[in-house]
Design a protein around this motif. Structure first.
Motif, PDB file in Angstrom:
ATOM      1  N   LEU A 183      20.115 -47.999  -0.633  1.00 40.98           N
ATOM      2  CA  LEU A 183      20.868 -47.336   0.424  1.00 40.98           C
ATOM      3  C   LEU A 183      21.638 -46.158  -0.195  1.00 40.98           C
ATOM      4  CD1 LEU A 183      21.044 -48.341   3.367  1.00 40.98           C
ATOM      5  CD2 LEU A 183      23.338 -49.149   2.839  1.00 40.98           C
ATOM      6  N   GLY A 184      21.531 -45.005   0.424  1.00 38.55           N
ATOM      7  CA  GLY A 184      22.252 -43.834  -0.083  1.00 38.55           C
ATOM      8  C   GLY A 184      21.539 -43.101  -1.211  1.00 38.55           C
ATOM      9  N   ALA A 185      20.318 -43.528  -1.519  1.00 38.79           N
ATOM     10  CA  ALA A 185      19.566 -42.858  -2.586  1.00 38.79           C
ATOM     11  C   ALA A 185      19.186 -41.440  -2.166  1.00 38.79           C
ATOM     12  CB  ALA A 185      18.313 -43.659  -2.937  1.00 38.79           C
ATOM     13  N   GLY A 186      18.795 -41.299  -0.913  1.00 44.42           N
ATOM     14  CA  GLY A 186      18.399 -39.971  -0.431  1.00 44.42           C
ATOM     15  C   GLY A 186      17.080 -39.970   0.325  1.00 44.42           C
ATOM     16  N   LYS A 187      16.640 -41.140   0.775  1.00 44.59           N
ATOM     17  CA  LYS A 187      15.357 -41.243   1.479  1.00 44.59           C
ATOM     18  C   LYS A 187      15.371 -40.421   2.771  1.00 44.59           C
ATOM     19  CE  LYS A 187      15.592 -45.800   1.642  1.00 44.59           C
ATOM     20  NZ  LYS A 187      16.896 -45.924   0.948  1.00 44.59           N
ATOM     21  N   THR A 188      16.446 -40.553   3.512  1.00 45.46           N
ATOM     22  CA  THR A 188      16.521 -39.818   4.781  1.00 45.46           C
ATOM     23  C   THR A 188      16.729 -38.322   4.533  1.00 45.46           C
ATOM     24  OG1 THR A 188      17.230 -41.787   5.967  1.00 45.46           O
ATOM     25  CG2 THR A 188      17.697 -39.686   7.017  1.00 45.46           C
ATOM     26  N   THR A 189      17.466 -37.990   3.493  1.00 47.16           N
ATOM     27  CA  THR A 189      17.637 -36.576   3.117  1.00 47.16           C
ATOM     28  C   THR A 189      16.274 -35.956   2.803  1.00 47.16           C
ATOM     29  OG1 THR A 189      19.806 -37.103   2.201  1.00 47.16           O
ATOM     30  CG2 THR A 189      18.819 -35.019   1.490  1.00 47.16           C
ATOM     31  N   PHE A 190      15.466 -36.701   2.071  1.00 51.15           N
ATOM     32  CA  PHE A 190      14.108 -36.257   1.738  1.00 51.15           C
ATOM     33  C   PHE A 190      13.283 -36.080   3.022  1.00 51.15           C
ATOM     34  CE2 PHE A 190       9.778 -36.745   0.121  1.00 51.15           C
ATOM     35  CZ  PHE A 190       9.813 -36.065  -1.080  1.00 51.15           C
ATOM     36  N   THR A 191      13.412 -37.032   3.923  1.00 46.32           N
ATOM     37  CA  THR A 191      12.669 -36.962   5.195  1.00 46.32           C
ATOM     38  C   THR A 191      13.089 -35.747   6.013  1.00 46.32           C
ATOM     39  OG1 THR A 191      12.538 -39.369   5.177  1.00 46.32           O
ATOM     40  CG2 THR A 191      12.053 -38.275   7.268  1.00 46.32           C
ATOM     41  N   LYS A 192      14.379 -35.446   5.987  1.00 45.00           N
ATOM     42  CA  LYS A 192      14.869 -34.260   6.712  1.00 45.00           C
ATOM     43  C   LYS A 192      14.221 -32.984   6.173  1.00 45.00           C
ATOM     44  CE  LYS A 192      19.453 -36.241   7.671  1.00 45.00           C
ATOM     45  NZ  LYS A 192      19.944 -36.032   9.038  1.00 45.00           N
ATOM     46  N   GLY A 193      14.027 -32.933   4.862  1.00 46.56           N
ATOM     47  CA  GLY A 193      13.365 -31.782   4.246  1.00 46.56           C
ATOM     48  C   GLY A 193      11.909 -31.681   4.677  1.00 46.56           C
ATOM     49  N   ILE A 194      11.236 -32.828   4.721  1.00 46.66           N
ATOM     50  CA  ILE A 194       9.837 -32.861   5.192  1.00 46.66           C
ATOM     51  C   ILE A 194       9.780 -32.343   6.633  1.00 46.66           C
ATOM     52  CG2 ILE A 194       7.909 -34.365   5.843  1.00 46.66           C
ATOM     53  CD1 ILE A 194       7.980 -34.677   2.974  1.00 46.66           C
ATOM     54  N   ALA A 195      10.690 -32.844   7.447  1.00 43.91           N
ATOM     55  CA  ALA A 195      10.707 -32.448   8.868  1.00 43.91           C
ATOM     56  C   ALA A 195      10.918 -30.937   8.992  1.00 43.91           C
ATOM     57  CB  ALA A 195      11.795 -33.220   9.614  1.00 43.91           C
ATOM     58  N   ALA A 196      11.857 -30.411   8.234  1.00 43.53           N
ATOM     59  CA  ALA A 196      12.127 -28.965   8.288  1.00 43.53           C
ATOM     60  C   ALA A 196      10.877 -28.189   7.868  1.00 43.53           C
ATOM     61  CB  ALA A 196      13.303 -28.620   7.384  1.00 43.53           C
ATOM     62  N   GLY A 197      10.204 -28.691   6.831  1.00 46.34           N
ATOM     63  CA  GLY A 197       9.002 -28.032   6.336  1.00 46.34           C
ATOM     64  C   GLY A 197       7.846 -28.094   7.332  1.00 46.34           C
ATOM     65  N   LEU A 198       7.883 -29.070   8.209  1.00 43.94           N
ATOM     66  CA  LEU A 198       6.849 -29.174   9.251  1.00 43.94           C
ATOM     67  C   LEU A 198       7.254 -28.384  10.503  1.00 43.94           C
ATOM     68  CD1 LEU A 198       5.860 -32.981   9.035  1.00 43.94           C
ATOM     69  CD2 LEU A 198       4.522 -31.019   8.226  1.00 43.94           C
ATOM     70  N   GLY A 199       8.393 -27.731  10.422  1.00 41.70           N
ATOM     71  CA  GLY A 199       8.851 -26.916  11.540  1.00 41.70           C
ATOM     72  C   GLY A 199       9.504 -27.710  12.661  1.00 41.70           C
ATOM     73  N   ILE A 200      10.007 -28.890  12.327  1.00 44.40           N
ATOM     74  CA  ILE A 200      10.663 -29.728  13.335  1.00 44.40           C
ATOM     75  C   ILE A 200      12.122 -29.317  13.442  1.00 44.40           C
ATOM     76  CG2 ILE A 200      11.445 -32.105  13.813  1.00 44.40           C
ATOM     77  CD1 ILE A 200       8.669 -32.860  12.330  1.00 44.40           C
ATOM     78  N   ARG A 201      12.558 -29.034  14.646  1.00 46.96           N
ATOM     79  CA  ARG A 201      13.928 -28.545  14.830  1.00 46.96           C
ATOM     80  C   ARG A 201      14.897 -29.664  15.175  1.00 46.96           C
ATOM     81  NH1 ARG A 201      12.302 -23.587  17.560  1.00 46.96           N
ATOM     82  NH2 ARG A 201      11.556 -22.191  15.925  1.00 46.96           N
ATOM     83  N   ARG A 202      14.378 -30.728  15.785  1.00 50.66           N
ATOM     84  CA  ARG A 202      15.263 -31.836  16.182  1.00 50.66           C
ATOM     85  C   ARG A 202      15.898 -32.468  14.954  1.00 50.66           C
ATOM     86  NH1 ARG A 202      12.042 -36.111  19.171  1.00 50.66           N
ATOM     87  NH2 ARG A 202      13.748 -37.506  18.607  1.00 50.66           N
TER      88      ARG A 202
ATOM     89  N   GLY B 295       6.057 -31.136  15.124  1.00 55.94           N
ATOM     90  CA  GLY B 295       6.101 -29.852  14.440  1.00 55.94           C
ATOM     91  C   GLY B 295       4.685 -29.358  14.231  1.00 55.94           C
ATOM     92  N   ARG B 296       4.446 -28.655  13.104  1.00 64.34           N
ATOM     93  CA  ARG B 296       3.083 -28.219  12.762  1.00 64.34           C
ATOM     94  C   ARG B 296       2.122 -29.401  12.856  1.00 64.34           C
ATOM     95  NH1 ARG B 296       0.168 -28.308   7.940  1.00 64.34           N
ATOM     96  NH2 ARG B 296       1.885 -29.003   6.627  1.00 64.34           N
ATOM     97  N   LEU B 297       2.609 -30.554  12.414  1.00 63.25           N
ATOM     98  CA  LEU B 297       1.920 -31.835  12.585  1.00 63.25           C
ATOM     99  C   LEU B 297       2.956 -32.793  13.165  1.00 63.25           C
ATOM    100  CD1 LEU B 297       0.312 -32.140   9.024  1.00 63.25           C
ATOM    101  CD2 LEU B 297      -0.955 -31.739  11.144  1.00 63.25           C
ATOM    102  N   PRO B 298       2.505 -33.857  13.837  1.00 67.95           N
ATOM    103  CA  PRO B 298       3.492 -34.865  14.250  1.00 67.95           C
ATOM    104  C   PRO B 298       4.064 -35.555  13.012  1.00 67.95           C
ATOM    105  CG  PRO B 298       1.362 -35.226  15.348  1.00 67.95           C
ATOM    106  CD  PRO B 298       1.145 -34.197  14.276  1.00 67.95           C
ATOM    107  N   LEU B 299       5.287 -35.989  13.094  1.00 64.32           N
ATOM    108  CA  LEU B 299       5.904 -36.763  12.018  1.00 64.32           C
ATOM    109  C   LEU B 299       6.301 -38.125  12.581  1.00 64.32           C
ATOM    110  CD1 LEU B 299       7.229 -37.091   9.176  1.00 64.32           C
ATOM    111  CD2 LEU B 299       9.294 -36.061  10.154  1.00 64.32           C
ATOM    112  N   PHE B 300       5.800 -39.170  11.934  1.00 61.21           N
ATOM    113  CA  PHE B 300       6.176 -40.532  12.311  1.00 61.21           C
ATOM    114  C   PHE B 300       7.100 -41.050  11.218  1.00 61.21           C
ATOM    115  CE2 PHE B 300       1.605 -40.033  13.636  1.00 61.21           C
ATOM    116  CZ  PHE B 300       1.878 -39.713  14.953  1.00 61.21           C
ATOM    117  N   HIS B 301       8.344 -41.240  11.553  1.00 61.03           N
ATOM    118  CA  HIS B 301       9.345 -41.667  10.575  1.00 61.03           C
ATOM    119  C   HIS B 301       9.694 -43.128  10.831  1.00 61.03           C
ATOM    120  CE1 HIS B 301      13.711 -41.142   8.886  1.00 61.03           C
ATOM    121  NE2 HIS B 301      12.907 -41.723   8.024  1.00 61.03           N
ATOM    122  N   MET B 302       9.376 -43.968   9.866  1.00 63.51           N
ATOM    123  CA  MET B 302       9.618 -45.411  10.025  1.00 63.51           C
ATOM    124  C   MET B 302      10.637 -45.895   9.016  1.00 63.51           C
ATOM    125  SD  MET B 302       5.741 -46.789  10.161  1.00 63.51           S
ATOM    126  CE  MET B 302       4.516 -46.001  11.207  1.00 63.51           C
TER     127      MET B 302
END
Ligand code: ADP
Ligand code: MG
Length: 151
Positions: free
Chosen positions: A37-56, A71-78
């Motif tokens: 917890l707090g390692a940065g998994k969600t931070t990393f995911t936010k970067g992926i989302a931004a790179g896919l052009g996801i604005r939400r 975004g450019r591709l759908p992102l499924f975040h689990m």
């Protein structure tokens, strides 16, 4: 099989690195994120989302297990942390083969349901702002992805 390591000196660096990875992703790519917890998994995911052009805004989907973005591709975040039974099938295959990018936080919880090929990223605390990211590619696709990312 080669393991790739990268040191991040702050959340912004993690974000930017993940964004770069996102630019290389293709449909049906699967990334597993491990780390406390707090390692940065969600931070990393936010970067992926931004790179896919996801604005939400991307948040940890702890209570919903699966969140979908477009975004450019759908992102499924689990985030499967709360799954009680590792065999509980929430239709994961349909996401893995759904033409998007799938990111799974705490993937160990559904180990038996994962396909054979994926990129596993393990994030560990090294200090207040410092994290070690270890990239473990499984299968040809992810080995070439890592080669490209680290060249
Ligand atoms: P997780 O999803 O693994 O629980 P989060 O991404 O939600 O982790 O939280 C990571 C926290 O650690 C954030 O508050 C972030 O600002 C902070 N942080 C500090 N340094 C880093 C870094 N180098 N990389 C990522 N996050 C960092
Ligand atoms: Mg998280």
């Amino acid at each position: 099989m080669q393991v790739y390591e990268w040191i991040s000196n702050g959340p912004e660096e993690t974000f930017v690195f993940a964004k770069k990875l996102a630019s290389m992703l293709q449909e049906n790519d699967l990334i597993l994120l491990e780390g406390d917890l707090g390692a940065g998994k969600t931070t990393f995911t936010k970067g992926i989302a931004a790179g896919l052009g996801i604005r939400r805004t991307v948040n940890s989907p702890t209570f919903t297990i699966i969140k979908e973005y477009h975004g450019r591709l759908p992102l499924f975040h689990m985030d499967v942390y709360r799954i009680q039974d590792s065999y509980e099938d929430l239709g994961f295959d349909e996401y893995f083969e759904g033409g998007g990018v799938t990111i799974v936080e705490w993937s160990k919880m559904i180990q038996e349901q994962l396909p054979p090929d994926y990129l596993e990223v393990t994030i560990t605390h090294q200090g207040d702002q410092i994290r070690k990211l270890e990239f473990n590619p499984k299968g040809q696709r992810y080995e070439s992805l890592c080669k490209e990312l680290f060249k």
